[in-house]
Design a protein around this motif. Structure first.
Motif, short mmCIF file in Angstrom:
data_model
loop_
_atom_site.label_atom_id
_atom_site.label_comp_id
_atom_site.label_asym_id
_atom_site.label_seq_id
_atom_site.Cartn_x
_atom_site.Cartn_y
_atom_site.Cartn_z
N ALA A 126 99.11 -27.51 83.42
CA ALA A 126 100.84 -26.38 82.80
C ALA A 126 100.67 -25.34 82.74
CB ALA A 126 100.71 -26.40 81.57
N VAL A 127 99.16 -24.60 83.12
CA VAL A 127 98.99 -23.21 82.71
C VAL A 127 98.22 -22.94 84.20
CG1 VAL A 127 97.22 -21.97 82.81
CG2 VAL A 127 97.47 -23.08 80.83
N GLN A 133 105.34 -33.84 81.08
CA GLN A 133 104.49 -34.06 81.50
C GLN A 133 103.69 -33.16 81.99
OE1 GLN A 133 106.33 -36.81 81.53
NE2 GLN A 133 106.59 -36.26 78.85
N PRO A 134 102.97 -32.24 81.88
CA PRO A 134 102.93 -30.96 83.47
C PRO A 134 101.75 -32.38 83.61
CG PRO A 134 102.20 -30.28 80.74
CD PRO A 134 103.36 -31.62 80.30
N ILE A 135 101.05 -33.30 83.46
CA ILE A 135 99.73 -33.68 84.65
C ILE A 135 100.58 -34.32 85.40
CG2 ILE A 135 99.82 -36.21 82.83
CD1 ILE A 135 96.86 -34.12 85.23
N HIS A 136 101.86 -34.54 85.16
CA HIS A 136 102.86 -35.38 86.57
C HIS A 136 103.18 -34.68 88.13
CE1 HIS A 136 103.58 -39.09 84.34
NE2 HIS A 136 104.20 -38.51 83.74
N ALA A 137 103.08 -33.23 87.01
CA ALA A 137 103.45 -32.28 88.47
C ALA A 137 102.16 -32.61 89.80
CB ALA A 137 103.45 -30.87 87.88
N ALA A 194 110.31 -27.93 86.21
CA ALA A 194 110.75 -26.51 85.95
C ALA A 194 110.30 -25.95 84.94
CB ALA A 194 112.23 -26.72 86.57
N TRP A 195 109.28 -25.68 84.04
CA TRP A 195 108.62 -25.66 82.90
C TRP A 195 109.30 -24.05 83.29
CZ3 TRP A 195 103.12 -27.43 84.90
CH2 TRP A 195 102.78 -28.38 85.14
N GLN A 196 109.01 -23.23 83.12
CA GLN A 196 109.67 -22.19 82.48
C GLN A 196 110.78 -21.96 82.85
OE1 GLN A 196 107.96 -18.77 81.15
NE2 GLN A 196 106.25 -19.67 82.53
N THR A 197 111.45 -22.46 83.83
CA THR A 197 112.71 -22.48 84.29
C THR A 197 113.83 -22.77 82.06
OG1 THR A 197 112.84 -22.89 86.61
CG2 THR A 197 114.96 -22.60 85.12
N PHE A 198 113.09 -23.42 82.32
CA PHE A 198 112.94 -24.41 80.90
C PHE A 198 112.58 -23.33 79.59
CE2 PHE A 198 113.76 -28.41 83.23
CZ PHE A 198 114.86 -29.29 82.64
N LEU A 199 111.89 -23.32 79.47
CA LEU A 199 111.59 -22.34 78.61
C LEU A 199 112.20 -20.62 78.16
CD1 LEU A 199 107.95 -22.47 78.30
CD2 LEU A 199 109.15 -23.42 77.07
N GLN A 203 105.95 -20.72 90.62
CA GLN A 203 106.32 -20.00 89.70
C GLN A 203 106.88 -21.06 88.16
OE1 GLN A 203 106.90 -21.25 92.73
NE2 GLN A 203 109.35 -22.65 92.77
N GLU A 204 106.65 -22.32 88.28
CA GLU A 204 106.68 -22.81 87.13
C GLU A 204 105.64 -22.52 86.17
OE1 GLU A 204 109.72 -23.22 86.25
OE2 GLU A 204 111.39 -22.88 88.04
N LYS A 205 104.57 -21.97 86.36
CA LYS A 205 103.05 -22.14 85.29
C LYS A 205 104.01 -21.69 84.00
CE LYS A 205 99.73 -20.27 88.69
NZ LYS A 205 98.73 -19.59 89.04
N LEU A 206 102.80 -22.38 83.20
CA LEU A 206 103.12 -21.57 81.20
C LEU A 206 102.01 -20.92 81.70
CD1 LEU A 206 104.09 -24.87 80.12
CD2 LEU A 206 105.68 -23.73 80.93
N ASN A 207 101.69 -19.51 80.51
CA ASN A 207 100.66 -19.10 80.01
C ASN A 207 99.64 -20.62 78.72
OD1 ASN A 207 101.73 -18.49 77.33
ND2 ASN A 207 103.39 -16.54 78.10
N LYS A 208 99.15 -20.03 78.65
CA LYS A 208 97.73 -20.42 77.93
C LYS A 208 99.03 -21.06 76.33
CE LYS A 208 93.30 -19.14 79.94
NZ LYS A 208 92.15 -18.38 79.10
N GLU A 209 99.09 -19.61 76.34
CA GLU A 209 100.23 -20.09 74.24
C GLU A 209 101.23 -20.81 74.89
OE1 GLU A 209 101.81 -17.24 71.02
OE2 GLU A 209 100.82 -16.26 72.59
#
Length: 546
Positions: free
Chosen positions: A459-460, A403-407, A428-433, A476-482
């Motif tokens: 998330a972004v 849940q990105p909002i948790h961060a 660690a969203w980006q690390t997972f991706l 460093q763990e941000k996601l891009n929009k896509e």
């Protein structure tokens, strides 16, 4: 805003199903199964499903179609919240809400006003967060007694992992100095050793077991209220993270009546005493994809805010305390085995790094002895994971349901609870991706607000809604929009075995989509949380209009 009545009638309407509809003059975006982002100006659908997307020249292929001018608005697939609590949301919308209130006195005043007009009996509410208050200390029953003392009061903490009650509630439940907390729970005590009025995790049941159960009518009202709210936010499908037997019955009844307000992928609560009869009933999959029940929600630890998340090392702000495991590894493995042998996936709540490790160990052992590795099992939250354990999600085919909002809600509190070493694998969203994991994104409503654009913004940007800190927290763990949109659409669908039916606007899939007032891909990331939903379409029918 306007919710369109008679949704079930619309869904079943032979007229709308028979008629081809073309929405044109739109800026359409959709992820695809292959991975590339699809862009289009025209969407064609019939019988509730997508026929084609493309540019304006395809309109002439459908001369008899009903044509709708999208007025240049942006069109996205209907958003999927991969972790929420539907009846809890509905109840929250109907009960006392103290979310975001920054003092005990302000909560007390709102409680007193609410109690004056609330029906007799227990006063129920949710949303308090002591980290927002000046002293940041857990509250007490005596503080609530100043405002309501003649009726039992139970206020759930914002994360759902602690309750704050008044003295009347404790008296009715028979709580006194001799009361002991069950395993996996904690009773916060005052300096004299008496229960203070705060009960954490499994200790909540010492009070909650005395609250009269909701009636069928109350559940129906909560479901309707939640469905209306979700549609207004652009959510066409939601994963309900832990339903009891009564809700299991309600969902099946409403699915048979074609009156579910949104699509629901429900997880059976492992703590429900009637789990086995529900499992024995078998997997439930309604043919119009409005209801799917094929997983079990298991609870491994508590939450970070109430210091119930199970950690490998002590809490930075509470020496000698490492949180609470709600189940032993043997108990977790027994629940996994029970789920898998009945053909159900297992989605396990784990927030702390100790809990995540134990859950991963449990999955690994049961996969070797029982099987079940291909059931798209998940860890719900996966908030604080030791860096050594992150690769295990990929090797064990475990989906991180996050849940990105948790961060962004937790960032200040997390830095108090945890030291830098513990934060290395946090959110660690980006690390997972990067390792090839798919993230199923959600909000954990009503813990957080259900608005998915708040989640996409978090998330972004990794920033609060005030756009702080400037570069984003642990950026460093941000996601891009896509990446973020995929997590709230097709990857969330994948996590429910629904990626061939939902989550993108590709031929043959359900025509679930939304029109919004800003171009998600061409506005500043800091403005994503301001996006408003203009229309929500479900199975090719207009279900909500602003």
């Amino acid at each position: 805003m306007k919710l369109l009545a008679g949704l079930a009638v619309l869904i079943c309407s032979t007229l709308s199903y028979a008629q081809t509809t073309v929405i044109h003059n739109i800026q359409g975006y959709s992820p695809t199964l292959e991975g590339a982002l699809s862009t289009f100006n025209v969407l064609v659908f019939k019988d509730g499903k997508v026929v084609k997307t493309g540019e304006k020249d395809i309109i002439k292929e459908f001369p008899q179609a009903t044509k709708i001018d999208g007025k240049g608005h942006t069109l996205l697939p209907g958003l999927i919240d991969a972790h929420g609590h539907v009846i809890g949301l509905g109840n929250n919308l109907l009960r006392l809400d103290v979310r975001g209130i920054k003092s005990v006195s302000a909560i007390g005043e709102k409680l007193r006003d609410y109690a004056k007009q609330a029906p007799k009996g227990w006063v129920i509410g949710r949303g308090w967060d002591q980290t927002l208050w000046p002293d940041k200390q857990f509250p007490t029953a005596k503080q609530l007694d100043q405002y309501v003392s003649d009726r039992p009061v139970v206020l759930t903490r914002v994360d759902g992992h602690a309750i704050w009650v008044n003295s009347k509630a404790m008296a009715l439940a028979g709580i006194d100095a001799r009361t002991k907390a069950p395993a996996g729970g904690e009773i916060i005590r005052s300096s004299d050793g008496l229960p203070s009025g705060v009960f954490i995790d499994k200790a909540e049941q010492l009070i909650k077991s005395h609250i009269p159960p909701s009636t069928t009518e109350q559940r129906q009202l909560a479901l309707n209220k939640a469905g209306q709210h979700l549609l207004s936010l652009g959510i066409t499908s939601t994963h309900d993270a832990g339903i009891d037997y009564a809700t299991w019955q309600l969902y099946q009844q409403r699915a048979e009546q074609h009156t579910l307000p949104v699509r629901i992928y429900a997880m059976l609560s492992a703590s429900d005493e009637r789990l086995l009869p529900m499992l024995k009933h078998g997997v439930i999959k309604e043919k119009a994809d409005f209801l799917s029940i094929r997983s079990v929600k298991i609870y491994a630890d508590g939450a970070l805010g109430s210091r119930g998340a199970a950690l490998l090392a002590d809490y930075h702000d509470r020496e000698g305390h490492t949180g609470l495991m709600l189940e032993t590894q043997a108990q977790l493995e027994s629940l996994l085995k029970q789920s898998f042998t009945h053909g159900y996936s297992a989605h396990t709540h784990a927030i702390g790094d100790k809990a995540n490790r134990i859950v991963l160990d449990s999955y690994e052992h049961i996969f070797k002895t029982v099987g079940g590795k291909l059931l798209r099992n998940r860890i719900e939250h996966a908030q604080i994971v030791h860096p050594d354990d992150i690769p295990r999600f990929k090797t064990l085919n475990i989906i991180p349901s996050m849940q990105p909002i948790h961060a962004t809600s937790d960032m200040h509190m997390a830095e108090q609870r945890l030291d830098e070493q513990q934060l290395r694998g946090a959110y660690a969203w980006q690390t997972f991706l990067k390792q090839g994991s798919k993230i199923a994104a959600g909000s954990d409503y009503p813990v957080e607000l259900a608005n998915p654009f708040y989640g996409l913004h978090a998330a972004v940007t990794r920033m609060s809604r005030d756009n702080e800190p400037e570069q984003g927290w642990r950026a460093q763990e941000k996601l891009n929009k896509e990446q973020a949109l995929r997590a709230f659409t097709i990857d969330a669908a994948y996590a429910a075995f629904q990626e061939h039916k939902l989550g993108s606007l590709e031929k043959g899939k359900w025509a679930d989509f939304i029109l919004i007032d800003k171009d998600y891909f061409n506005i500043d990331a800091s403005d994503i949380d301001d996006i408003q939903v203009l229309q929500t379409w479900l199975a090719g029918n207009l279900a909500y209009q602003q």
